[in-house]
Scaffold this motif. Structure first.
Motif, PDB file in Angstrom:
ATOM      1  N   GLU A   1      -7.826 -17.280  12.978  1.00 52.04           N
ATOM      2  CA  GLU A   1      -8.062 -18.623  13.185  1.00 52.04           C
ATOM      3  C   GLU A   1      -7.087 -19.838  13.805  1.00 52.04           C
ATOM      4  OE1 GLU A   1      -8.732 -20.681   8.851  1.00 52.04           O
ATOM      5  OE2 GLU A   1      -9.334 -18.472   8.807  1.00 52.04           O
ATOM      6  N   GLY A   2      -5.509 -19.392  14.391  1.00 50.93           N
ATOM      7  CA  GLY A   2      -5.206 -20.293  15.726  1.00 50.93           C
ATOM      8  C   GLY A   2      -3.905 -21.266  14.836  1.00 50.93           C
ATOM      9  N   SER A   3      -4.402 -21.018  13.528  1.00 53.17           N
ATOM     10  CA  SER A   3      -3.463 -21.845  12.565  1.00 53.17           C
ATOM     11  C   SER A   3      -3.494 -21.435  10.699  1.00 53.17           C
ATOM     12  CB  SER A   3      -3.310 -23.340  11.929  1.00 53.17           C
ATOM     13  OG  SER A   3      -5.049 -23.217  11.673  1.00 53.17           O
ATOM     14  N   VAL A   4      -2.343 -21.706  10.057  1.00 51.74           N
ATOM     15  CA  VAL A   4      -2.124 -21.398   8.800  1.00 51.74           C
ATOM     16  C   VAL A   4      -2.311 -22.471   7.769  1.00 51.74           C
ATOM     17  CG1 VAL A   4      -0.837 -20.185   7.022  1.00 51.74           C
ATOM     18  CG2 VAL A   4      -1.104 -19.128   9.314  1.00 51.74           C
ATOM     19  N   HIS A   5      -3.159 -22.475   6.916  1.00 54.32           N
ATOM     20  CA  HIS A   5      -3.802 -23.832   6.408  1.00 54.32           C
ATOM     21  C   HIS A   5      -2.641 -24.179   5.487  1.00 54.32           C
ATOM     22  CE1 HIS A   5      -6.117 -26.560   3.479  1.00 54.32           C
ATOM     23  NE2 HIS A   5      -5.844 -25.759   3.066  1.00 54.32           N
ATOM     24  N   SER A   6      -2.010 -23.024   4.516  1.00 52.41           N
ATOM     25  CA  SER A   6      -1.117 -22.981   3.575  1.00 52.41           C
ATOM     26  C   SER A   6      -0.139 -21.753   3.603  1.00 52.41           C
ATOM     27  CB  SER A   6      -2.017 -22.973   2.231  1.00 52.41           C
ATOM     28  OG  SER A   6      -0.769 -23.427   1.374  1.00 52.41           O
ATOM     29  N   PRO A   7       1.188 -22.174   4.423  1.00 54.47           N
ATOM     30  CA  PRO A   7       1.784 -20.746   4.585  1.00 54.47           C
ATOM     31  C   PRO A   7       2.455 -20.998   3.430  1.00 54.47           C
ATOM     32  CG  PRO A   7       2.563 -23.102   6.019  1.00 54.47           C
ATOM     33  CD  PRO A   7       1.551 -23.544   4.978  1.00 54.47           C
ATOM     34  N   ALA A   8       3.016 -19.738   2.898  1.00 54.59           N
ATOM     35  CA  ALA A   8       3.050 -18.730   2.419  1.00 54.59           C
ATOM     36  C   ALA A   8       5.143 -19.643   2.305  1.00 54.59           C
ATOM     37  CB  ALA A   8       3.211 -17.094   2.164  1.00 54.59           C
ATOM     38  N   ARG A   9       5.811 -19.410   1.045  1.00 52.97           N
ATOM     39  CA  ARG A   9       7.060 -19.775   0.846  1.00 52.97           C
ATOM     40  C   ARG A   9       7.292 -18.681   0.245  1.00 52.97           C
ATOM     41  NH1 ARG A   9       6.045 -23.262   4.343  1.00 52.97           N
ATOM     42  NH2 ARG A   9       5.369 -25.046   4.225  1.00 52.97           N
ATOM     43  N   TRP A  10       8.924 -18.724   0.548  1.00 54.19           N
ATOM     44  CA  TRP A  10       9.897 -17.704  -0.268  1.00 54.19           C
ATOM     45  C   TRP A  10      10.401 -18.545  -1.864  1.00 54.19           C
ATOM     46  CZ3 TRP A  10      13.801 -14.961   3.924  1.00 54.19           C
ATOM     47  CH2 TRP A  10      12.094 -13.945   4.499  1.00 54.19           C
ATOM     48  N   SER A  11       9.588 -17.425  -2.590  1.00 47.75           N
ATOM     49  CA  SER A  11      10.656 -18.492  -4.245  1.00 47.75           C
ATOM     50  C   SER A  11      11.851 -18.573  -4.332  1.00 47.75           C
ATOM     51  CB  SER A  11      10.566 -17.710  -5.380  1.00 47.75           C
ATOM     52  OG  SER A  11      10.962 -16.133  -5.024  1.00 47.75           O
ATOM     53  N   PRO A  12      12.773 -19.258  -4.474  1.00 44.03           N
ATOM     54  CA  PRO A  12      14.778 -18.847  -4.309  1.00 44.03           C
ATOM     55  C   PRO A  12      15.149 -17.951  -4.203  1.00 44.03           C
ATOM     56  CG  PRO A  12      14.162 -20.884  -5.361  1.00 44.03           C
ATOM     57  CD  PRO A  12      12.606 -20.555  -5.423  1.00 44.03           C
ATOM     58  N   TYR A  13      14.484 -17.060  -5.960  1.00 42.38           N
ATOM     59  CA  TYR A  13      14.721 -15.711  -5.721  1.00 42.38           C
ATOM     60  C   TYR A  13      14.367 -14.716  -4.383  1.00 42.38           C
ATOM     61  CZ  TYR A  13      15.344 -11.210  -8.878  1.00 42.38           C
ATOM     62  OH  TYR A  13      15.722 -10.182  -9.689  1.00 42.38           O
ATOM     63  N   VAL A  14      14.046 -14.867  -4.128  1.00 43.01           N
ATOM     64  CA  VAL A  14      13.281 -13.864  -3.068  1.00 43.01           C
ATOM     65  C   VAL A  14      14.907 -14.446  -2.229  1.00 43.01           C
ATOM     66  CG1 VAL A  14      11.806 -14.015  -1.375  1.00 43.01           C
ATOM     67  CG2 VAL A  14      11.058 -13.200  -3.402  1.00 43.01           C
ATOM     68  N   ARG A  15      14.645 -15.480  -1.790  1.00 40.15           N
ATOM     69  CA  ARG A  15      16.141 -16.036  -0.526  1.00 40.15           C
ATOM     70  C   ARG A  15      17.148 -15.000  -1.510  1.00 40.15           C
ATOM     71  NH1 ARG A  15      13.125 -20.636  -0.688  1.00 40.15           N
ATOM     72  NH2 ARG A  15      14.107 -21.941  -1.992  1.00 40.15           N
ATOM     73  N   LEU A  16      18.222 -15.415  -2.676  1.00 37.51           N
ATOM     74  CA  LEU A  16      18.807 -14.582  -2.825  1.00 37.51           C
ATOM     75  C   LEU A  16      18.006 -13.372  -2.991  1.00 37.51           C
ATOM     76  CD1 LEU A  16      21.225 -14.887  -5.274  1.00 37.51           C
ATOM     77  CD2 LEU A  16      19.501 -14.674  -6.591  1.00 37.51           C
ATOM     78  N   LEU A  17      17.836 -12.325  -3.246  1.00 40.47           N
ATOM     79  CA  LEU A  17      17.601 -10.852  -2.929  1.00 40.47           C
ATOM     80  C   LEU A  17      18.046 -10.956  -1.439  1.00 40.47           C
ATOM     81  CD1 LEU A  17      14.130 -10.352  -5.470  1.00 40.47           C
ATOM     82  CD2 LEU A  17      16.992  -9.640  -5.978  1.00 40.47           C
ATOM     83  N   ARG A  18      17.127 -11.957  -1.065  1.00 33.50           N
ATOM     84  CA  ARG A  18      17.198 -11.262   0.409  1.00 33.50           C
ATOM     85  C   ARG A  18      18.663 -10.998   0.724  1.00 33.50           C
ATOM     86  NH1 ARG A  18      13.489  -9.928   4.606  1.00 33.50           N
ATOM     87  NH2 ARG A  18      14.428 -11.464   5.690  1.00 33.50           N
ATOM     88  N   ARG A  19      19.493 -12.609   0.781  1.00 31.80           N
ATOM     89  CA  ARG A  19      20.602 -12.804   0.938  1.00 31.80           C
ATOM     90  C   ARG A  19      21.746 -11.839   0.761  1.00 31.80           C
ATOM     91  NH1 ARG A  19      19.660 -18.382   0.126  1.00 31.80           N
ATOM     92  NH2 ARG A  19      20.127 -17.858  -1.775  1.00 31.80           N
ATOM     93  N   ALA A  20      21.224 -10.814  -0.532  1.00 30.38           N
ATOM     94  CA  ALA A  20      21.721  -9.917  -1.486  1.00 30.38           C
ATOM     95  C   ALA A  20      21.531  -9.022  -0.610  1.00 30.38           C
ATOM     96  CB  ALA A  20      21.599  -9.766  -2.924  1.00 30.38           C
ATOM     97  N   GLY A  21      20.909  -8.527  -0.287  1.00 29.71           N
ATOM     98  CA  GLY A  21      20.103  -7.239   0.580  1.00 29.71           C
ATOM     99  C   GLY A  21      20.656  -6.875   1.857  1.00 29.71           C
ATOM    100  N   ARG A  22      21.922  -7.766   2.622  1.00 25.04           N
ATOM    101  CA  ARG A  22      21.568  -7.751   4.241  1.00 25.04           C
ATOM    102  C   ARG A  22      23.085  -6.797   4.179  1.00 25.04           C
ATOM    103  NH1 ARG A  22      21.706 -14.342   4.754  1.00 25.04           N
ATOM    104  NH2 ARG A  22      19.595 -14.204   5.328  1.00 25.04           N
ATOM    105  N   ALA A  23      22.925  -6.125   5.216  1.00 25.90           N
ATOM    106  CA  ALA A  23      23.615  -5.117   5.659  1.00 25.90           C
ATOM    107  C   ALA A  23      25.070  -5.452   5.824  1.00 25.90           C
ATOM    108  CB  ALA A  23      23.709  -5.035   7.020  1.00 25.90           C
TER     109      ALA A  23
END
Length: 177
Positions: free
Chosen positions: A139-161
């Motif tokens: 479509e060339g754009s994203v109408h309503s982009p997904a947003r990571w929840s604070p919990y997902v951001r926390l999990l991602r930080r915790a899982g970094r090498a």
């Protein structure tokens, strides 16, 4: 524990255009998988039955592929996961095409806990990022982009090498015989 997890997005595009995105999964021209934010999906050959690969620690084999319409992957790992995940492209009369991702699996042992505490949230975020990429591509754009929840951001930080802990003597230390 049985898991059935479904994500879908209505795209204002022809099914063949959406299907081409699915057909390129794991290959050099893959624009669907959000490998800029998540471990890349890699297959040992172009998407077709018999191809094997995965992303991160998740491993699977392609067990069915209908070009421009569907792809089914059977989990090979992690241990404790028995099932499939699939992508489906479905034409909708007069309104576009649905791209659907379905995960159906039985989880056993500690994987039940890991799924409940972390993997479900990470999986959901990854698939929503993937659907955003599909929308952007057709479509060339994203109408309503997904947003990571604070919990997902926390999990991602915790899982970094993390740097590996040294296993030998400290630099400059002398070894005794």
């Amino acid at each position: 524990m049985l898991i059935r997890n479904v994500h879908e997005r209505l795209l204002l595009a022809d099914p063949d255009a959406v299907g081409a995105l699915v057909d390129a999964l794991g290959g050099e021209s893959d624009v669907l998988w959000p490998s800029d934010r998540w471990p890349a999906l890699r297959l040992d050959r172009p998407l077709r039955a018999g191809a094997v690969g995965g992303h991160g620690r998740i491993r699977y084999a392609v067990v069915a592929h209908q070009p421009a319409r569907s792809a089914v992957f059977r989990f090979r790992s992690p241990a404790g996961v028995v099932g499939v995940h699939r992508f489906e492209v479905e034409r909708r009369e007069r309104v576009g095409t649905v791209l659907r991702h379905t995960l159906e699996a039985e989880v056993h042992g500690t994987t039940r806990l890991v799924w409940s505490l972390a993997l479900r949230n990470l999986h959901d975020a990854l698939i929503e990022d993937l659907l955003d990429r599909a929308e952007l591509a057709v479509e060339g754009s994203v109408h309503s982009p997904a947003r990571w929840s604070p919990y997902v951001r926390l999990l991602r930080r915790a899982g970094r090498a993390r740097p590996a802990r040294p296993t030998g003597p400290a630099p400059g230390a002398t070894m005794r015989p």
